[in-house]
Every structure is written in structure tokens, then in C-alpha cells.
Design a protein around this motif. Structure first.
Motif, PDB file in Angstrom:
ATOM      1  N   LEU A  31      15.244 -12.255  24.322  1.00 11.07           N
ATOM      2  CA  LEU A  31      14.118 -13.096  24.736  1.00 11.07           C
ATOM      3  C   LEU A  31      13.529 -12.643  26.067  1.00 11.07           C
ATOM      4  N   PHE A  32      14.353 -12.197  27.004  1.00  9.47           N
ATOM      5  CA  PHE A  32      13.785 -11.705  28.257  1.00  9.47           C
ATOM      6  C   PHE A  32      13.028 -10.396  28.026  1.00  9.47           C
ATOM      7  N   LEU A  33      13.547  -9.531  27.131  1.00  8.43           N
ATOM      8  CA  LEU A  33      12.785  -8.329  26.778  1.00  8.43           C
ATOM      9  C   LEU A  33      11.455  -8.697  26.123  1.00  8.43           C
ATOM     10  N   VAL A  34      11.488  -9.709  25.233  1.00 10.54           N
ATOM     11  CA  VAL A  34      10.239 -10.159  24.586  1.00 10.54           C
ATOM     12  C   VAL A  34       9.271 -10.694  25.620  1.00 10.54           C
ATOM     13  N   ALA A  35       9.778 -11.501  26.577  1.00 10.22           N
ATOM     14  CA  ALA A  35       8.905 -12.065  27.598  1.00 10.22           C
ATOM     15  C   ALA A  35       8.231 -10.972  28.418  1.00 10.22           C
ATOM     16  N   PHE A  36       9.001  -9.980  28.836  1.00  7.40           N
ATOM     17  CA  PHE A  36       8.410  -8.903  29.619  1.00  7.40           C
ATOM     18  C   PHE A  36       7.456  -8.062  28.770  1.00  7.40           C
ATOM     19  N   SER A  37       7.759  -7.926  27.484  1.00  8.71           N
ATOM     20  CA  SER A  37       6.839  -7.184  26.621  1.00  8.71           C
ATOM     21  C   SER A  37       5.505  -7.903  26.505  1.00  8.71           C
ATOM     22  N   TRP A  38       5.530  -9.229  26.381  1.00 12.06           N
ATOM     23  CA  TRP A  38       4.272  -9.983  26.300  1.00 12.06           C
ATOM     24  C   TRP A  38       3.567 -10.032  27.650  1.00 12.06           C
ATOM     25  N   MET A  39       4.312  -9.921  28.743  1.00 17.97           N
ATOM     26  CA  MET A  39       3.650  -9.764  30.043  1.00 17.97           C
ATOM     27  C   MET A  39       2.880  -8.456  30.090  1.00 17.97           C
ATOM     28  N   LEU A  40       3.464  -7.407  29.498  1.00 16.68           N
ATOM     29  CA  LEU A  40       2.755  -6.140  29.419  1.00 16.68           C
ATOM     30  C   LEU A  40       1.514  -6.274  28.537  1.00 16.68           C
ATOM     31  N   VAL A  41       1.639  -7.013  27.424  1.00 15.64           N
ATOM     32  CA  VAL A  41       0.468  -7.233  26.564  1.00 15.64           C
ATOM     33  C   VAL A  41      -0.607  -8.004  27.316  1.00 15.64           C
ATOM     34  N   GLU A  42      -0.209  -9.001  28.127  1.00 20.52           N
ATOM     35  CA  GLU A  42      -1.181  -9.711  28.969  1.00 20.52           C
ATOM     36  C   GLU A  42      -1.915  -8.729  29.862  1.00 20.52           C
ATOM     37  N   GLY A  43      -1.173  -7.810  30.445  1.00 23.83           N
ATOM     38  CA  GLY A  43      -1.819  -6.828  31.297  1.00 23.83           C
ATOM     39  C   GLY A  43      -2.754  -5.912  30.531  1.00 23.83           C
ATOM     40  N   LEU A  44      -2.365  -5.499  29.333  1.00 21.59           N
ATOM     41  CA  LEU A  44      -3.236  -4.643  28.527  1.00 21.59           C
ATOM     42  C   LEU A  44      -4.518  -5.376  28.130  1.00 21.59           C
ATOM     43  N   LEU A  45      -4.384  -6.647  27.780  1.00 22.68           N
ATOM     44  CA  LEU A  45      -5.562  -7.437  27.424  1.00 22.68           C
ATOM     45  C   LEU A  45      -6.476  -7.603  28.629  1.00 22.68           C
ATOM     46  N   LEU A  46      -5.882  -7.822  29.805  1.00 16.65           N
ATOM     47  CA  LEU A  46      -6.673  -7.936  31.028  1.00 16.65           C
ATOM     48  C   LEU A  46      -7.397  -6.633  31.317  1.00 16.65           C
ATOM     49  N   TRP A  47      -6.712  -5.530  31.143  1.00 14.79           N
ATOM     50  CA  TRP A  47      -7.338  -4.199  31.336  1.00 14.79           C
ATOM     51  C   TRP A  47      -8.508  -4.024  30.374  1.00 14.79           C
ATOM     52  N   ASP A  48      -8.307  -4.437  29.156  1.00 16.60           N
ATOM     53  CA  ASP A  48      -9.333  -4.254  28.130  1.00 16.60           C
ATOM     54  C   ASP A  48     -10.593  -5.051  28.451  1.00 16.60           C
ATOM     55  N   ARG A  49     -10.431  -6.244  29.041  1.00 16.24           N
ATOM     56  CA  ARG A  49     -11.573  -7.116  29.269  1.00 16.24           C
ATOM     57  C   ARG A  49     -12.210  -6.938  30.634  1.00 16.24           C
ATOM     58  N   VAL A  50     -11.452  -6.490  31.639  1.00 19.30           N
ATOM     59  CA  VAL A  50     -11.994  -6.401  32.988  1.00 19.30           C
ATOM     60  C   VAL A  50     -12.384  -4.971  33.337  1.00 19.30           C
ATOM     61  N   VAL A  51     -11.481  -4.020  33.072  1.00 20.59           N
ATOM     62  CA  VAL A  51     -11.726  -2.652  33.526  1.00 20.59           C
ATOM     63  C   VAL A  51     -12.635  -1.914  32.562  1.00 20.59           C
ATOM     64  N   THR A  52     -12.297  -1.926  31.273  1.00 19.24           N
ATOM     65  CA  THR A  52     -13.115  -1.206  30.298  1.00 19.24           C
ATOM     66  C   THR A  52     -14.234  -2.067  29.723  1.00 19.24           C
ATOM     67  N   VAL A  53     -14.183  -3.400  29.930  1.00 15.43           N
ATOM     68  CA  VAL A  53     -15.197  -4.340  29.460  1.00 15.43           C
ATOM     69  C   VAL A  53     -15.486  -4.109  27.987  1.00 15.43           C
ATOM     70  N   SER A  54     -14.406  -4.099  27.175  1.00 14.28           N
ATOM     71  CA  SER A  54     -14.540  -3.888  25.738  1.00 14.28           C
ATOM     72  C   SER A  54     -14.331  -5.205  25.026  1.00 14.28           C
ATOM     73  N   MET A  55     -15.296  -5.610  24.194  1.00 19.23           N
ATOM     74  CA  MET A  55     -15.202  -6.844  23.420  1.00 19.23           C
ATOM     75  C   MET A  55     -15.161  -6.568  21.935  1.00 19.23           C
ATOM     76  N   ARG A  56     -14.970  -5.308  21.566  1.00 26.89           N
ATOM     77  CA  ARG A  56     -14.995  -4.956  20.148  1.00 26.89           C
ATOM     78  C   ARG A  56     -13.753  -5.446  19.442  1.00 26.89           C
ATOM     79  N   PRO A  57     -13.902  -6.090  18.303  1.00 26.34           N
ATOM     80  CA  PRO A  57     -12.716  -6.533  17.564  1.00 26.34           C
ATOM     81  C   PRO A  57     -12.010  -5.351  16.929  1.00 26.34           C
ATOM     82  N   GLY A  58     -10.720  -5.529  16.621  1.00 28.03           N
ATOM     83  CA  GLY A  58      -9.946  -4.470  15.994  1.00 28.03           C
ATOM     84  C   GLY A  58      -8.559  -4.960  15.653  1.00 28.03           C
TER      85      GLY A  58
END
Length: 1101
Positions: free
Chosen positions: A776-803
Motif C-alpha cells: 500500500l505504501f508503494l501504491v501510494a507513492f506510485s499514485w503520487m507520481l501519477v499526480e505529478g505526471l498529470l500536473l506536468w501534463d496540464r501545466v507544463v505541456t498544457v495538453s488536454m487531448r484525451p487518450g
């Protein structure tokens, strides 16, 4: 004259350059043509090497060097002495497989002598053989070195198939005998099996019908093997087996061309394919009985008269065929030769050790040496270990000298000095080295010898000799030299055991020895337990071979073994053994990791207990558990960490070995004792690592309480957040899915963490809790990484394309942690869990299955750069990648701060072009601090503080506080200040109110078709902008201009250029349906990234 000048010139050149020797194996030069002299010592790159000048077997050479506290040269020696060596020399090796010679016994049997290749010499088995789906044939063979043609020494023929089975061989010019197996007429290739040296060799061949799997063994080693040899059908029944001839028809058709020349004995035949362990027993003249069709008995054979009479032979079982490493000084190459061949050797030392040994003859306190030598009327103790003994030591003399030495040591009132102690240790080495010789009749007063060795060992382990031991530890290897000496003696003591006397026990104050015959059938239920004097079978002071290990030995075909135990209990080990090579152990849990500790020392904390198991073929390794008492020592304000360890001979061979922990783990910790498990048998002890703990019990209790309270608060906040996402009806999106997974995994991990304190009393439950927390702690940290990837996708690259990104997110968030946890648990089941805590065991590499992924998520980063994005400011000064790279959360936070600061700077310039320097600095500082404060807990970066807890107690409190605050902060960010959740709760409330009104009546405050500004987040406002609800057309583009559809909305709007839009960090990807709600309907979602920079966007004031 010309000829004379030519000879003179040639001589001059030869004297300057040297000439090549006529021998192809050596090269001489004029300044080193003299051979090495016995006793000569030269310097090498690693120290000093001495040339004794003797020719001994490899084991005797090794013992000779170790008697003088040196070791065989390791690898290729160097120095001037090497160029003066004329023959192959023995060299040492680091592996323990050749540490001592195999235990052999004399086997008297009958051999058939095939003195010449004729057709009238054969031995035929009287009983026909049944159908064979698998088989094994073994024999001791002595090859005739004068015979080089192909010969058949075993053949099996059936009426329909003459070549049903054959073992054929020939000697090639290189003095190697090549053997081939023939099954059902299918001929395998010839393979090198053994040397044609006139010695006895043990040859075996196995075959199985399934897949045609076959193997060829010689002298216990696999020489060849493959599949597809006559598979699919068994060997037909009714076969006639013949030794020494090839059959053209069952029982006949012999030919001198294929006849065998040499000697055969100890032939056995099985109706099954034996395992390598069973073949080793057959090689040791103890053939397994399972599946045995024919056991060697010449009376059961029809032997032709020309082979009679059979001769009696005495075999050493297993036959000496081991090969040991050599160095060729002429060719400068390494090789292997038979270990029993006498060869020269080099004994090497560290430089300081050699000169200390040389100076020992002048040390004071030599009276004991003189006294012992005078009483024995012989040179028993040498004043210098480097000098050679004047006469060889026999078993009878050794037993007599031990008795004399024992009396002198018992009567001596003053403690021994370093010189006398070194001489005693040297003498014990000479005594225990008597078993290194390969003697055919190794008989003598072994029990008396064992009694004397154990008694003298116990006397020199007296606590009063601690100072003398410290003086000679660097030279003699410390008191472990006594343990090693006794271990080399114990297998020889098994020769005194009989059926009427199955056990021999030798017991003294500081040392003891137990040799016992164990019948495995009797021990298959409860295992075998040995208890030290003063120990308890269920408590400290015992070692246990589990019943599962006993059944495993039974499965190998063993019925009885010899079990040898020795023990050493003296404070000498605690005071003298420094553990330079043992890796320091770290705490067992996150709680202990938060303590401020410093490793002070590691020392032997218990008695040393040894366990060995021997069968007829040699030593058998078994797993054991042992329970040892700690030595009573007082350590004020110190943390003691028990470590289960064993003595490894392959570490530091120049000092006799060192402690190691591989394969050993702590099973249970008690107040003053430890239970250990090791997956092999050797010399064991419990080591104590002493840590300096700079926090008292009150502070530890306070930190433990704060951690539990903070964990509970975080658990409640995370649980509330997850339940609100479920019941509030928040619209589904990538963002909300990631939030749900993160809050669920983190809340579950916190819950198990709180329950772990109660679970540690039950081992099975504690193991389950550990695995659950790990996952569960590995899962939590993995989803923290996913949060960061989603943030990167929306703020830095400003990509809204579905996929199809959610599938990848789920694979990263759940799949990867499950794989890591499952693989770790499967490969490290025994040492997965820490002792006394429900968490990973950090004594092994298991902890990296958690620390590695966490460090990657928090700190490590790399980028997979894609096509570069367009300049969003229109100035060509800055561009970002549209394809998001794989970024760890620390890198993601840095990039988000960069984008936010850049946007804030442009926004401030647009609104107030004349801002002063101080105001610009304030705007940029706030733009930097705000995302850091918002994103640090969400991305889990507050856990990095846990890496600093060892620096100061303040960091421990900071780590507890920050990690406790993560749950409440996620609650505030994800729910309390989330417009989507608030709107969902408001709709839910309005729906309930509407359900309670009469039919046809509307509520007092009708809902406006436009979203309520006060309830919107920045992400909500931006989503309204990209939906087109508040976009101005180019005809009305000016800051503060009226809305084209509803001018009254201008009062709450601040119109900004579209290039300054805020990223939709917390919004779902727009679809075509979103666009139909605005003033510009139409399927223009695919053109979202192509917004012209002159469009204006309404942002609520």
C-alpha cells in the motif's frame, strides 16, 4: 678468423640478451638461472613469499603454510623468485570446497583383470534384465594406458536389438580417455571423461526414456549430457548384460577389435536415473539401494576362465581424483593437476606479519616452551613458528605430547605470555593437520588425540589470557584459529564410532565436542536437537536440524549420517575478535530509523556453536536453527542489535576468514537471547552491534505517541476525503480517479501502520501486515507520481487531448507495486520481515524493494523529450515540450514553479506595466512559494525530511509533523477548497430540497445557468474559459470589454489574453459536448491547442 669473430659476437649477444632454454616450459636469463633454494624469501606486490623447498600434495601444502600462519600463494605469484622456479607450483583458492581433503575410507573388493584385448575374456550377468524406462550404470575403471583403440566395457543386448546399451571409450594421444553412450542403437558423441593415467576412475552413465535425456559422469563430475538419445521407447526386456565385450548377438558375437583392456570393479546397475547426490554416494562405495538391479558380486556373473582368478584390490572411496590449482612459472599460465601429486609451493604472508613471526623467538616468557620440551624430551613447542620441526609428528607422538602439554598448562599458575601461546596454537595446528595426508589405513589413537586437543583448547581460552591473545591476534587469526583446528579434526573422530558406541562426547570448561551417528528414520518426525552443557532443548543453548531437512536427506537415499557439534564459550572471543569486514546493520523499522544512532562497535555476543553433517560421500549442508544466550554485559544508554552470523573461510584467507551474515536471519528476540535461522551448517554465533542512542526513553515515548496520533488524524482525513468522492457524485475524470486511488491507498497504509503495533505478537499476522503495508505504501507513492505526471501534463505541456492514459496510470499505480511486493516476498520469504516489528527487514537487501521506488518517485528524474511546443508568449523566447517526459515529483515541482513564476511575471506586467522592482519581487516570491506550499504534501515530497532524522532530533519531530499533516492537507485541497466537490455537494443538497417540495413548486432561489463565481477554483474558471462560455470574439477584443451575450457578467470578470490562461490542473478534458454550451457551438475540440493568442478569457475577480 671470421668464424672466431662470429662466435665471439654471438657469445656477447647471448650474454647481453639471454638465451632461450631447451625446455619449452621455462625461460632463463643469466642473472636468475640459479634455482630457488629452500627457505628463500622474496618480496611480492602483496607482501612476502617463502619457498619451503618441499614437495607435498595440495592439502598438505595448504596445511604446511597454515601451520606457519601463512597461506598458499593466491593466483599467479610475482617477484624474482617465480622466475627461478622450475616446476609447477601449487597455488591457493578462495573457495571453501577444497578447504580440507574429502573423508575417505578403504574399500576392499574384487576386480576383473582384462589384461589383453581378446574375444575370450568376458563376464556375463546370469539374470536377464527387465524392460528399462530409465537406467544408471556405474563402475570403477582402470584404463590400460597402452590401449588406444575404441573398446566397449559395458554392453547390453536383446534378441531384436544388439546395441541396446553400450559404454564405449578410447584413449586419445593427449592422455585423455573419451567415453560415449549408446542407447537403442543411437550413438552419442565421445566426450573427455578422465585421464589415462593408470589410476582408478569412477564412471557413470544415466538415461531416461522420456525425452531421451542422458548424462555422463566421471569422478563425480558431469562431463556431458543432452536430450534426444533413443527416447520415446524403453530398452526391451530380456537383455543380457556383459562386461568387457561388445555383443553382436545376445551373450555372444565377441570380437577382439572391440574388447576392453584394463580392470573393472564395483559395477552397479539401476533401473532408474540417479541424481548427482546419489551418484556421489555410489562413487564413495555406498551405492543407493533404491532401484538397484545388480550390486557388484562376481559370484553372480558367468566369468570366462581366462579372467580367473579375480584379484583383491583396496580402493580409497571416493577415489582420489580431485584437481587443485597450479601455476606454471615457465609459461605463466594457471592450470589444474591432481591434488595428491607432490609439488613445490610458496607460503605467503603480509610483510608486517612475517617480521612479527620472525621476532617471536626473542619475546619474553619462553619458560613454558622450555619446560614442555624438557618433559617430553623432544621439541614439542617451537620458539619460532617459521622454523621447521626437527622431526615428523606421528599420531602416537602427538597424543603423548598433548598429554604433557595439558599437564603443564593445568599446573601453570602465571598466565601464558604471547610467545608460549603462539607456540601452543602452532602445535595444535600441527596435530590437526595429521588428517590432511591421504593414508590408506588411517588408524590410531584418535579419541585420545581428540581428548587432548579439546582439553588444551579449553585451557588456552581462559579469560586471563586475553592480553596474550590480543598480542598475537594479527598473526595467528585470534582464537578462531582454535575453532578451525578443531573443525579439521572432528571428521576423523567419526572413525571411532561403532554400532555399539554411536556417540562420543568430549566436554571441558571452555570447549566441547560431540560426534554422533544419527539414523534419519528416527529423526524424520521431530528433527535432531543438540544441547550445549547448561543449555535447554526449548531455550537458549541448543541447535536444531529441522525435520524437513531430515526428510530431505532421506529423499536423497541416505539412511544414516554423522552429526558433529562443537562449542566454545569464553569471553576471549568478545575481547579479541574485531569485525572489520562485517557490514554494519541498520535499524529494523521506520520508528528505529528515526532514532539518532551511531554504530560504536560490533562484537561476539554469545558462545560459538558449530554444526556439521557427514555421510559416506562427504559433508552435507543442512539448514539449522539455533538459540544462544547473550553474554552479560552492561551498556548504559546503548542500543544492542543482535545479528546472526557465521564464520566464512573464503573472506580474508590470509587471516583465516571473517564473520558473514549471508543466509542467516533473526527468528526471535528475547530479553537476553536470540533465536536464529541459517540455511547452511558451519560455525555460528550471535553478534551484538552496539549503537549510541542520544534520545532517552521519555523522548522516544513522546515521539511514538505523536506518530500514532498524527497517523490517526491523517487516517481520518484521508478516509473522509475518499468517502466524499464516493458519495458526492463528483463527475468522473482523470483527476478525480487519481485522487480516489491516492487517498484510498494512503488511508489503508496508515490504518495498517496503526495496527502493526498489535500485530507483532502473532508472526503470521505480522507477516501479512508487513506485506500489506509494503504494497500500500508503494501504491501510494506510485499514485503520487501519477499526480505529478498529470500536473506536468496540464501545466507544463498544457495538453488536454484525451487518450488511453488511465490504463497506464493504473498499471503504474497498482501493477508495478504488486509485482515488486510479490517478487520480494517470493525470493526473500525467510528474511522478508524484521524481528520485533511488522516491517521490512533492513538487515538484507529486502529494504531496497521499498526504498528504491520511493527514492525514484521523490528525487530521481529523467525526460523523454518529444517535439518542441510553440512559443506561447509569441516572442520566441521560451518553448516547452508537448510530449511529457517521465519526471519524478521533485523535478515536476521545479518545472511547475518555473511556469507559474513566468506566468505571474507576464500577468503583472500586463495589468500594471509600471510596477516597481520591490513589487515585482513580491509577486514572483508569492508565485514561487504558493505552488510549493500547495504541492509539497500532495506529491509526497515531505517524506524527504525522513532522510534527515539522523542529523538532529528536530528533524525527527519535523518528519512526524509533516507526514501527519499530509492527510489533512489532502482533505483541504481535494474537498474543502475544491469547486467540483462543493458544486456536487450543493447539487445533492438542492436535489434533496427539490424532492421535499410539492409538485410544480420551484425553490426560492433558482439556479443560474452560469456557474457561481464564489464557488469556483482557478481550474473551474479556466475550464469555463476553454469551454467558450466567456470567450470574446476578435471584434470585441479589449481588456474589460462587454460580454457578447450577457454584458451584466462583466462586473465579475477580469478579461485577460488567452496566452495568460491558467492551466486546468484539476479539470477533466473538454469534449465536443462542452463546446456546444457556449456562444460558439461546433466540434472545435481538436483545435484546442491552436487557440489564437488574441482571444480574451474571463477570470472571476
Amino acid at each position: 678468423m671470421a668464424l672466431w669473430c662470429y662466435c665471439l659476437l654471438s657469445l656477447l649477444i647471448r650474454s647481453l640478451c639471454g638465451t632461450s632454454s631447451n625446455s619449452p616450459s621455462e625461460s632463463r636469463t643469466p642473472w636468475d638461472t640459479a634455482p630457488a633454494t629452500p627457505g628463500e624469501v622474496v618480496e611480492t606486490a602483496d607482501g612476502l613469499c617463502k619457498f619451503p623447498g618441499q614437495r607435498l600434495s595440495w592439502w598438505q601444502a595448504q596445511e604446511s603454510c597454515e601451520q606457519q600462519f601463512g597461506h598458499l600463494a593466491l593466483g599467479s605469484p610475482d617477484g624474482v623468485l617465480v622466475s627461478r622456479l622450475r616446476d609447477l607450483v601449487w597455488v591457493g583458492q578462495r573457495e571453501a570446497s577444497l578447504r580440507r581433503p574429502p573423508q575417505r575410507r578403504v574399500h576392499t573388493t574384487t576386480a576383473l583383470v582384462f589384461s589383453e584385448r581378446t574375444a575370450d575374456r568376458a563376464a556375463r550377468l546370469r539374470t536377464p534384465l527387465p524392460a528399462l524406462a530409465a537406467l544408471t550404470a556405474c563402475a570403477h575403471v582402470q584404463w590400460d594406458m597402452a590401449s588406444s583403440d575404441v573398446a566397449t566395457f559395458v554392453s547390453l543386448a536383446v534378441p531384436a536389438l544388439a546395441n541396446a546399451l553400450q559404454l564405449r571409450a578410447f584413449a586419445e594421444p593427449g592422455d585423455t580417455v573419451r567415453v560415449a553412450l549408446v542407447v537403442r542403437g543411437h550413438h552419442a558423441p565421445f566426450h573427455a571423461a578422465f585421464r589415462a593415467d593408470g589410476r582408478w576412475h569412477h564412471v557413470c552413465a544415466t538415461w531416461e526414456q522420456q525425452g531421451g535425456r542422458w548424462a555422463l559422469f566421471a569422478d563425480g563430475c558431469l562431463r556431458a549430457g543432452a536430450r534426444g538419445l533413443g527416447g520415446g521407447h524403453p530398452v526391451p526386456p530380456g537383455g543380457i548384460l556383459v562386461l568387457g565385450q561388445d555383443q553382436d548377438s545376445p551373450g555372444g558375437g565377441f570380437s577382439a577389435r572391440d574388447a576392453f583392456s584394463g580392470n573393472i570393479t564395483d559395477f552397479h546397475f539401476w533401473a532408474q536415473a540417479l541424481s548427482p547426490a546419489q551418484l556421489q554416494r555410489a562413487r564413495a562405495c555406498a551405492p543407493p539401494l533404491s532401484g538397484l538391479l545388480f550390486r557388484w558380486d562376481p559370484s553372480a556373473l558367468d566369468v570366462t576362465p581366462s579372467l580367473l582368478p579375480a584379484v583383491q584390490v583396496h580402493l580409497l572411496c571416493p577415489v582420489p581424483s580431485e584437481e587443485c590449482p597450479t601455476w606454471n612459472p615457465g609459461r605463466h599460465t594457471e592450470g589444474f593437476e591432481l591434488c595428491l601429486q607432490p609439488r613445490p609451493f610458496l607460503c605467503c604472508y603480509r610483510t608486517e606479519t612475517y617480521w612479527q613471526l620472525q621476532d617471536s623467538r626473542s619475546w619474553p616468557g619462553q619458560d613454558v616452551i622450555s619446560h614442555v620440551n624438557a618433559l617430553a624430551n623432544a621439541t614439542v613447542l617451537l620458539r619460532c613458528p617459521l622454523s621447521e620441526a626437527p622431526e615428523a609428528l606421528s599420531l602416537d607422538k602427538a597424543a603423548s605430547f598433548l598429554g604433557t602439554l595439558e599437564r603443564v598448562l593445568a599446573e601453570e599458575t602465571a598466565p601464558l605470555g604471547p610467545a608460549a601461546l603462539l607456540a601452543v596454537v602452532h602445535f595444535l595446528k600441527r596435530v590437526t593437520a595429521l588428517g590432511a595426508g591421504e593414508l590408506e589405513h588411517l588408524t590410531g589413537p584418535w579419541e585420545q588425540l581428540g581428548q587432548g586437543v579439546v582439553s588444551v583448547t579449553s585451557l588456552v581460552l581462559d579469560e586471563q589470557l586475553a592480553g596474550a591473545w590480543l598480542s598475537i591476534s594479527e598473526m595467528a587469526g585470534g582464537p578462531m584459529a582454535l575453532v578451525v583446528s578443531m573443525q579439521r579434526l572432528t571428521p576423523l573422530l567419526s572413525t571411532v564410532l561403532t554400532s555399539t558406541r554411536p556417540r562420543m562426547l568430549i566436554q571441558h570448561h571452555h570447549a566441547g565436542l560431540d560426534v554422533q551417528s544419527l539414523y534419519l528414520g528416527e529423526a524424520s518426525t521431530a528433527g535432531h536437537t543438540f544441547t550445549m552443557p547448561g543449555g535447554h532443548a526449548e531455550g537458549p543453548g541448543h541447535i536444531h536440524i529441522p525435520a524437513g531437512e531430515v526428510r530431505r536427506l532421506l529423499g536423497k537415499g541416505l539412511s544414516g549420517v554423522t552429526v558433529i557439534h562443537s562449542w566454545f564459550a569464553s569471553s576471549i572471543f568478545q575481547q579479541t575478535l574485531g569485525l572489520r569486514n562485517l557490514v554494519p546493520q541498520t535499524p529494523n523499522s521506520l520508528e528505529e530509523a528515526s532514532r539518532m544512532q551511531r554504530l560504536l562497535s560490533t562484537q561476539v555476543g554469545s558462545a560459538i556453536l558449530s554444526s556439521e553433517v557427514w555421510d559416506a560421500a562427504g559433508e552435507v549442508s543442512t539448514a539449522v536453527t539455533f538459540h544462544l544466550q547473550h553474554q552479560a554485559q552492561v551498556f548504559s544508554q546503548k542500543l544492542l542489535e543482535p545479528v546472526c552470523a557465521f564464520w566464512d573461510f573464503s573472506i580474508s584467507p590470509d587471516t583465516g576468514g571473517s564473520w558473514a551474515t549471508s543466509g542467516c536471519s533473526v527468528l526471535a528476540l528475547h530479553q537476553d537471547s536470540t533465536t536464529c535461522f541459517c540455511n547452511h551448517s558451519t560455525n555460528f554465533a550471535v553478534l551484538l552491534q552496539v549503537y549510541d542512542v542520544q534520545r532517552g526513553p521519555e523522548e522516544e515515548s513522546l515521539l511514538r505517541t505523536l506518530s500514532f496520533v498524527g497517523c490517526g488524524v491523517s487516517f481520518c482525513a484521508l478516509t473522509t476525503t475518499f468517502l466524499l468522492f464516493l458519495v458526492a457524485g463528483v463527475p468522473k475524470s482523470e483527476r478525480t480517479t487519481v485522487h480516489k486511488n491516492l487517498t484510498f491507498s494512503l488511508a489503508s497504509a496508515e490504518g495498517f501502520l496503526m495496527a502493526s503495533e498489535w500485530a507483532k505478537t502473532n508472526k503470521a499476522v505480522c507477516m501479512a501486515v508487513t506485506a500489506a503495508m509494503h504494497l500500500l505504501f508503494l501504491v501510494a507513492f506510485s499514485w503520487m507520481l501519477v499526480e505529478g505526471l498529470l500536473l506536468w501534463d496540464r501545466v507544463v505541456t498544457v495538453s488536454m487531448r484525451p487518450g488511453p492514459r488511465m490504463r497506464l496510470y493504473h498499471a503504474a499505480g497498482w501493477g508495478v507495486p504488486v509485482v515488486i511486493m510479490a517478487v520480494t516476498l517470493a525470493t526473500h520469504h525467510h528474511d522478508y520481515m524484521a524481528t520485533g516489528h511488522c516491517w521490512l527487514n533492513v538487515h538484507t537487501d529486502v529494504v531496497w524493494a521499498f526504498v528504491g521506488p520511493v527514492l525514484f518517485v521523490l528525487t530521481v528524474s529523467w525526460e523523454l523529450w518529444g517535439p518542441q511546443g510553440r512559443d506561447m508568449s509569441g516572442k520566441g523566447a521560451f518553448s516547452l515540450p508537448l510530449t511529457p517526459g517521465l519526471q519524478a515529483n521533485s523535478c515536476i515541482l521545479v518545472r511547475v514553479v518555473m511556469v507559474t513564476v513566468s506566468s505571474a511575471r507576464r500577468h503583472a506586467r500586463m495589468l500594471s506595466p509600471q510596477l516597481g522592482l520591490q513589487q515585482q519581487i513580491q509577486v514572483q516570491m508569492w508565485a514561487t512559494v504558493k505552488p510549493v506550499l500547495v504541492l509539497l504534501p500532495v506529491l509526497g515530497l515531505s517524506w524527504l525530511v525522513g532522510l534527515l532524522v539522523h542529523l538532529s532530533p528536530a528533524w525527527a519531530y519535523a518528519a512526524v509533523g509533516l507526514n501527519s499533516f499530509q492527510g489533512p492537507y489532502i482533505f483541504l485541497v481535494y474537498t474543502a477548497y475544491n469547486g467540483e466537490v462543493q458544486n456536487a455537494l450543493q447539487r445533492m443538497m438542492e436535489k434533496k430540497v427539490a424532492e421535499g417540495l410539492p409538485v410544480g413548486q420551484e425553490p426560492m432561489d433558482s439556479v443560474s445557468p452560469w456557474p457561481s463565481p464564489p464557488l469556483q477554483t482557478l481550474g473551474d474558471r479556466y475550464l469555463d474559459c476553454v469551454r467558450g462560455s466567456f470567450l470574446q470574439t476578435p471584434s470585441t477584443q479589449r481588456a474589460g470589454g462587454p460580454h457578447p451575450r450577457n454584458p451584466s457578467l462583466d462586473e465579475g470578470c477580469s478579461w485577460q489574453p488567452q496566452s495568460e490562461r491558467l492551466a486546468a490542473v484539476d479539470q477533466p478534458t473538454p469534449t465536443a459536448s462542452h463546446w456546444s454550451e457556449g456562444p460558439y457551438p461546433g466540434p472545435i475540440a481538436p483545435h484546442l491547442s491552436l487557440f489564437p493568442p488574441h482571444l480574451l478569457c474571463c477570470v472571476w475577480k
